[in-house]
Motif scaffolding. Structure first.
Motif, PDB file in Angstrom:
ATOM      1  N   ASP A 135       4.814  -1.509  -7.729  1.00 49.98           N
ATOM      2  CA  ASP A 135       3.902  -2.074  -7.144  1.00 49.98           C
ATOM      3  C   ASP A 135       2.995  -2.974  -7.615  1.00 49.98           C
ATOM      4  N   ARG A 155       5.584  -1.421   1.841  1.00 49.09           N
ATOM      5  CA  ARG A 155       5.149   0.059   1.536  1.00 49.09           C
ATOM      6  C   ARG A 155       6.657   0.443   0.676  1.00 49.09           C
ATOM      7  N   THR A 182       0.733  -1.077  -0.109  1.00 47.05           N
ATOM      8  CA  THR A 182      -0.135   0.018  -0.013  1.00 47.05           C
ATOM      9  C   THR A 182       1.060   1.349   0.192  1.00 47.05           C
ATOM     10  N   GLY A 183       0.215   2.459   0.231  1.00 46.80           N
ATOM     11  CA  GLY A 183       1.127   3.734   0.155  1.00 46.80           C
ATOM     12  C   GLY A 183       0.364   4.670   0.774  1.00 46.80           C
ATOM     13  N   PHE A 184       0.957   5.882   1.093  1.00 48.61           N
ATOM     14  CA  PHE A 184       0.103   6.813   1.913  1.00 48.61           C
ATOM     15  C   PHE A 184       0.292   8.039   1.121  1.00 48.61           C
ATOM     16  N   ASP A 221      -6.013   6.727   5.568  1.00 49.78           N
ATOM     17  CA  ASP A 221      -5.086   5.885   5.065  1.00 49.78           C
ATOM     18  C   ASP A 221      -4.908   4.646   6.012  1.00 49.78           C
ATOM     19  N   ALA A 250       4.200   3.283  -7.142  1.00 51.22           N
ATOM     20  CA  ALA A 250       2.686   2.527  -7.319  1.00 51.22           C
ATOM     21  C   ALA A 250       3.097   1.660  -8.749  1.00 51.22           C
ATOM     22  N   GLU A 252      -4.106   1.354  -2.838  1.00 51.82           N
ATOM     23  CA  GLU A 252      -3.756   2.811  -2.372  1.00 51.82           C
ATOM     24  C   GLU A 252      -4.852   3.864  -2.931  1.00 51.82           C
ATOM     25  N   ARG A 253      -4.898   4.626  -1.830  1.00 52.74           N
ATOM     26  CA  ARG A 253      -5.696   6.073  -2.261  1.00 52.74           C
ATOM     27  C   ARG A 253      -4.906   6.862  -2.765  1.00 52.74           C
ATOM     28  N   HIS A 259      -3.513  10.960   6.168  1.00 52.90           N
ATOM     29  CA  HIS A 259      -2.777   9.475   6.958  1.00 52.90           C
ATOM     30  C   HIS A 259      -3.742   8.971   7.646  1.00 52.90           C
ATOM     31  N   LEU A 291      -3.834   7.945  -5.986  1.00 50.84           N
ATOM     32  CA  LEU A 291      -2.827   7.923  -7.076  1.00 50.84           C
ATOM     33  C   LEU A 291      -3.381   8.559  -8.311  1.00 50.84           C
ATOM     34  N   TYR A 332      -2.107  -5.344  -4.111  1.00 46.81           N
ATOM     35  CA  TYR A 332      -1.832  -4.019  -4.001  1.00 46.81           C
ATOM     36  C   TYR A 332      -3.146  -2.977  -3.537  1.00 46.81           C
TER      37      TYR A 332
END
Ligand code: LIP
Length: 265
Positions: free
Chosen positions: A198, A191, A163-165, A175, A195, A212-213, A172, A215, A210
């Motif tokens: 990933d 992490r 995932t990512g932040f 997330d 992206a 993530e919000r 955050h 992108l 994977y």
């Protein structure tokens, strides 16, 4: 298949040249040129120089095509093809000297929005590892000459997820709430900070999934095609369930509904 393969071959050639420029600039030292959406959202001089090289090559080879790049924005073309480019995905990694960054180039047809386009060619190239992931629609996903296949379903121990932040600290808390909802599906989280890689790692079976919000289209345009051409599924919070800034999800078919449901909340 002819056009998709032709555009894939062009993208591979451009990504290799662009990636070498990024690699050399990294060895010379990286200068932060500006910040964008937040203090943590940096752009380096190399980001700008690499995107300029990619645009120059595409203007020469494909003058009628459109362009959508992270650093220089959108330009409509006369053809049905738009190139969606992140010159250095994983910019913060690149700035810190972490060898996990990539040149991401996708050729899409149709309206140049993620909800409407169809990716037909994709390249994600990490110059630090010299790993080049590529796909032409209908012809599978590859790492070099090796065919890629997603993990059909996670082990009984749970899914290895990435995932990512976001760059904005205000995002955050949300997330982390998403991570808490997804964690019951996971054996562990990664992490990695880029992206496109990933997505490529999901396609290669190095990750089970994977999510993530936040992108941007250039973060997921190429990687999403790698995953679907490797037998995976990609979706999220966009219109019609497409990958979007609201949410992007990529994984094998047997995990997809559970991961999307947990990530959406
Ligand atoms: C980055 C993504 C990463 C995400 C960062 C940023 P950039 O793209 O690759 O996954 O967590 O917030 O969006 O900015 O390096 O091109």
């Amino acid at each position: 298949m002819g056009l998709a393969h032709d555009l894939e071959a062009l993208a591979i050639d451009i990504a290799r040249e662009a990636g070498e420029l990024a690699r050399v600039r990294r060895t010379e030292g990286v200068a932060i040129a500006a910040t964008k959406s937040a203090l943590a959202d940096i752009v380096t001089e190399a980001d700008r120089e690499v995107e300029a090289l990619i645009r120059r090559r595409l203007r020469t080879e494909r003058p009628d095509d459109g362009f959508l790049g992270e650093e220089t924005g959108a330009e409509r073309g006369l053809s049905d093809i738009t190139w969606v480019v992140d010159p250095i995905d994983g910019t913060v990694n690149y700035a810190y000297g972490i060898p996990q960054y990539a040149v991401s180039i996708a050729a899409v047809t149709g309206e140049p929005t993620p909800e409407q386009w169809e990716a037909i060619s994709a390249v994600v190239f990490n110059p630090a590892s010299a790993e080049l992931f590529h796909a032409a629609r209908g012809d599978g996903a590859w790492r070099g000459e090796q065919r890629l296949v997603v993990n059909a379903e996670p082990s009984p121990a749970g899914a290895l997820l990435a995932t990512g932040f976001g760059y904005d600290p205000a995002t955050h808390a949300g997330d982390l709430e998403r991570v808490a909802r997804v964690m019951p599906l996971a054996r562990d989280l990664r992490r990695a900070g880029a992206a496109s890689l990933d997505f490529a790692f999901v396609a290669a079976g190095r990750l089970d999934g994977y999510f993530e919000r936040g992108l941007q289209p250039w973060d997921h345009a190429a990687g999403a095609l790698l995953v679907t051409e490797a037998g995976g599924m990609v979706g999220g919070g966009g219109l019609g369930g497409t990958a979007s800034s609201a949410l992007s999800v990529a994984c094998g078919p047997l995990l997809f509904d559970r991961l999307l449901t947990a990530a959406l909340g």
